[in-house]
Motif scaffolding. Structure first.
Motif, short mmCIF file in Angstrom:
data_model
loop_
_atom_site.label_atom_id
_atom_site.label_comp_id
_atom_site.label_asym_id
_atom_site.label_seq_id
_atom_site.Cartn_x
_atom_site.Cartn_y
_atom_site.Cartn_z
N ASP A 47 102.69 29.99 7.60
CA ASP A 47 104.11 29.88 8.22
C ASP A 47 104.25 31.45 8.91
O ASP A 47 104.52 31.94 9.40
CB ASP A 47 104.86 30.11 7.60
CG ASP A 47 104.94 28.77 6.79
OD1 ASP A 47 105.08 27.10 7.79
OD2 ASP A 47 105.70 28.39 6.23
N THR A 49 102.49 32.10 11.93
CA THR A 49 102.41 31.90 13.15
C THR A 49 102.96 30.55 13.65
O THR A 49 102.82 29.39 12.82
CB THR A 49 100.94 31.49 13.40
OG1 THR A 49 100.04 32.54 12.98
CG2 THR A 49 100.01 31.90 15.19
N SER A 50 103.19 30.79 14.52
CA SER A 50 104.31 28.76 14.93
C SER A 50 103.19 27.85 15.70
O SER A 50 102.21 28.55 16.13
CB SER A 50 105.87 29.94 16.48
OG SER A 50 105.02 30.07 17.80
N GLN A 123 106.74 24.04 19.69
CA GLN A 123 107.29 24.27 18.10
C GLN A 123 106.36 23.22 17.15
O GLN A 123 106.30 23.59 15.96
CB GLN A 123 108.49 24.67 18.30
CG GLN A 123 109.02 25.89 19.62
CD GLN A 123 107.96 27.26 19.30
OE1 GLN A 123 107.18 27.32 17.57
NE2 GLN A 123 107.01 27.81 19.61
N ASP A 125 104.66 21.54 13.25
CA ASP A 125 104.26 21.89 12.48
C ASP A 125 102.45 22.32 13.41
O ASP A 125 101.82 20.92 13.18
CB ASP A 125 104.73 21.70 11.06
CG ASP A 125 104.03 22.36 10.41
OD1 ASP A 125 104.81 22.72 10.05
OD2 ASP A 125 102.66 22.33 9.83
N LYS A 546 115.70 26.00 12.14
CA LYS A 546 114.99 26.64 11.01
C LYS A 546 115.43 26.10 9.87
O LYS A 546 114.32 26.12 8.84
CB LYS A 546 114.30 27.95 11.17
CG LYS A 546 113.42 28.36 12.32
CD LYS A 546 113.59 29.67 13.20
CE LYS A 546 112.76 29.91 13.85
NZ LYS A 546 112.25 31.07 14.03
N LYS A 549 113.82 20.77 8.62
CA LYS A 549 112.21 20.74 8.93
C LYS A 549 112.36 19.42 9.03
O LYS A 549 111.13 19.03 8.57
CB LYS A 549 111.44 21.98 8.59
CG LYS A 549 111.62 23.49 8.89
CD LYS A 549 110.37 24.40 7.34
CE LYS A 549 108.97 24.25 8.00
NZ LYS A 549 108.04 25.00 7.53
#
Length: 706
Positions: A47, A49-50, A123, A125, A546, A549
């Motif tokens: 987690d 890096t987006s 964004q 995952d 956030k 999720k």
């Protein structure tokens, strides 16, 4: 002249090659994106890096290495027939990079693929599947790039020979290939044997084995060219209409490879049988005689495997037919489910199981308490108390909403109704355990095992009410049960209508069922939302939050009716292919059986005529071949029952020792026995009929000469 049967065989194998290639490439396209050199599965993330940063890094990687990378994402509303590719092109003018402008060239019309720039993935995952189009070595470099971004990934090559061989060996198309090959070899051999007299004449004129073979190949070249042109024209016309000639090169490669294998087998059979005819001297060859011993052995070397193959295919046809009937029987129930959907959870999060349960479980419980969910969880009855030796069966874990939708009857035929919502905590209502009368002797054992099915804090002494159910009823479970192990059923069998289940009715949204239980049943398609918007709305409400999720963990909704229709379509297609294989196998048996009679009658024609006029009985005259064929018929009739009995004996020993069964017990149905009996009748009857015809011909010709 070359026997027309040989010409037909060559034309037929070319046509079959095109058909098998079409089915093969269509299946590949529906299973994954064509043209890739590697598939990378990103299964873990720290987690750091987006998703947007990962997408940007992939775009830079593609530009630097000159390869195209695409992320596959299933469609939220139609995950079984629609996918999205988020693509970073290495070269937008050619190859996979051109799909951004031209669209994905789908080979199958059953699957839709939409292509988007990778920047549009937003964004999302980053864990999931990524295709690499270009040099295979680039996949390893991309894995290293992912590692620098805090992602763990693995590489596979789904279109490599080894992967495809492992995936398709033993499948329906694999069986089709060998059935067609066996049929082609048999028909070729029979056609050459039927031309024995013509070959004898040519040998009398001084032609050698090599000369005869070259002559046949020269004559075959003309008809073969015509067949190639005709098959190619029909195939191109069909593919042009079906998919606009998409992936024509791949299709042509597969079809050409299959045709080459078939032709090599056919030519080898042609040469081998032609060589057999040279075992007879020219004068006897002019009378049509054949090398009886060698020819008979050769025919039986084909016939016995054909018998066993036909038997195996016949049982597969029976099983596939029963599967189709079962799925058709449950169609009405699925139609009544309307737009109801189940959810698909992200399979790329093995390291976050606890987090998935923490997020998804409470959400499902809230939806259940609000009456938005039909709970239809499943457990194998024997698995809840393995040491108690319970009979095969299923446990349905349902909520009160399920009882409002699906009838569960008591012994008098009255329907159990859901408990009225009185505004109190759901834990104030007991769990109802409904046990069929057929399992009344095991009621105490089942009751004692129920806490293992529910939450750990459940007290069966104060919170469980045991009730009886009418035996012989079928309960619709909203899914085929393929994801739940059951010792009495095949993993592919449709168990949408469950016979005599043990039903555990849990109050809506109660804590009698754990978060883990809700999540586990969701992965088994056991949590049903009658209104898809209840899922889509929940996901949309939490996007960008956030703290929740949900959009990461729930990747798609799957309409239960559509899912059933797709499985029925696949079952019907498999049944058709298996039936085609069986027809070809039976043709092989008939040809081989007639071939045996031809060889036998030509070798023993004089003896048969003498014995006939001497008053010998028909069965005595032909006792050798009749005894041999009767032995084969007995082998054919008893092989499957004996193997079934032997296999079940081994499984029963495992069960007695308390070992979980690796696969269910096999039970022969009336349909199975009918199919076996029919196959035996066709096989043995064809030989009897052919033998009677040749016997009569020998008698008539002998009387005429006399």
């Amino acid at each position: 002249m070359l026997h027309r049967g040989i010409k037909f065989v060559h034309a037929a194998v070319l046509a079959f090659s095109a058909v098998l290639a079409f089915l093969f490439v269509r299946g590949l396209d529906e299973d994954g994106v064509l043209g890739n050199s590697a598939l990378i599965w990103v299964f873990d993330s720290d987690d750091s890096t987006s998703g947007a940063q990962v997408a940007q890094a992939i775009a830079s990687f593609s530009a630097d290495h000159g390869v195209t990378v695409a992320r596959e994402v299933p469609d939220m509303r139609d995950p079984d027939g629609h996918r999205h590719l988020y693509l970073a092109p290495g070269d937008r003018q050619s190859g996979a990079g051109s799909w951004l402008d031209e669209g994905y060239p789908a080979f199958s019309r059953n699957y839709t693929t939409d292509v988007h720039p990778i920047a549009e993935i937003g964004q999302r995952d980053p864990r999931g599947e990524y295709y690499v189009f270009g040099a295979p070595a680039a996949a390893d470099a991309l894995v290293a790039e992912f590692a620098d971004l805090g992602l763990r990934a693995g590489v596979t090559h789904p279109l490599s020979y080894t992967t495809l061989a492992a995936a398709y060996t033993g499948g329906v198309l694999w069986g089709s290939f060998w059935v067609v090959a066996l049929a082609a070899v048999t028909m070729t051999g029979a056609s050459v044997l039927l031309s024995a007299k013509a070959y004898g004449i040519l040998r009398l004129q001084g032609m050698s084995f090599g000369g005869l073979l070259v002559r046949d190949l020269r004559q075959l070249a003309v008809s073969w060219s015509v067949a190639v042109g005709a098959v190619a024209a029909v195939t191109l016309a069909f593919l042009g209409f079906y998919n606009g000639l998409a992936w024509l090169g791949m299709f042509a490669t597969v079809a050409g490879g299959l045709a080459g294998l078939f032709i090599l087998l056919v030519l080898a059979a042609h040469a081998a049988v032609l060589a057999l005819t040279f075992k007879v001297d020219v004068l006897r060859a002019l009378k049509g005689e054949l090398p009886a011993r060698a020819a008979t052995i050769s025919v039986y070397l084909v016939r016995i495997p054909a018998l066993l193959l036909a038997l195996s295919i016949a049982t597969d046809v029976a099983a596939a037919g029963q599967d189709v009937l079962a799925r058709q029987e449950s169609r009405t129930a699925y139609a009544d489910a309307g737009d109801a959907v189940t959810i698909r959870l992200n399979g790329s999060l093995p390291s976050e199981t606890d987090q998935v349960i923490k997020e998804v479980g409470p959400w499902l419980r809230r939806a259940d308490r609000e009456g938005k969910v039909i709970l239809a969880g499943r457990r194998d009855l024997q698995s809840i108390a393995q040491s108690a030796q319970l009979p095969p069966g299923e446990v349905l874990v349902v909520n009160e909403t399920f009882l409002a939708k699906q009838p569960v009857l008591d012994p008098t035929g009255r329907r159990y109704t859901p408990v009225a919502q009185d505004g109190k905590s759901p834990e104030t209502h007991p769990v109802r355990l409904i046990i069929p009368e057929s399992l009344s002797r095991q009621a105490a054992t089942i009751t004692a095992a129920i806490p293992e099915v529910l939450a750990s804090g459940f007290d069966r002494h104060t919170q469980l009410e045991t009730l009886p159910a009418k035996s012989g009823q079928h309960v619709f479970a909203y899914n085929p049960g393929n994801q739940v192990y059951n010792a009495a059923h095949s993993p592919k069998e449709d168990r949408s209508l469950v016979r005599d289940p043990v039903v555990v009715v849990v109050p809506n949204g109660s804590k009698f069922l754990s978060d883990d239980g809700y999540t586990a049943f969701a992965t088994q398609e056991g949590v049903v939302f009658p209104d898809p918007d209840d899922v889509l709305g929940a996901i949309a409400a939490n996007k960008g939050n956030k703290g929740n999720k949900l959009q990461t963990y729930v990747t798609a909704v799957r309409p239960v009716g559509q899912n059933s229709a797709l499985k029925l379509r696949d079952a019907v297609n498999e049944f058709r292919v298996q039936l085609f294989n069986l027809i070809l196998a039976v043709i092989v048996l008939l040809i081989a059986g007639v071939g045996v009679c031809i060889i036998y009658s030509r070798k023993n024609a004089q003896a048969i005529f003498v014995q006939h006029i001497s008053g010998w009985r028909y069965t005595v005259t032909h006792r050798f071949i009749l005894s041999l064929e009767l032995a084969l018929a007995v082998l054919l009739a008893t092989r499957v029952p004996f193997e079934t009995w032997s296999r079940n004996q081994q499984l029963e020993k495992l069960a007695a020792a308390g070992t979980p069964l690796p696969h269910p017990l096999v039970h022969l149905t009336e349909l199975d026995l009918s199919v076996i009996a029919g196959l035996v009748a066709v096989e043995f009857g064809a030989v009897l009929l052919a033998l009677a015809v040749f016997h009569g011909r020998i008698v008539r010709e002998g009387a005429t000469e006399a």
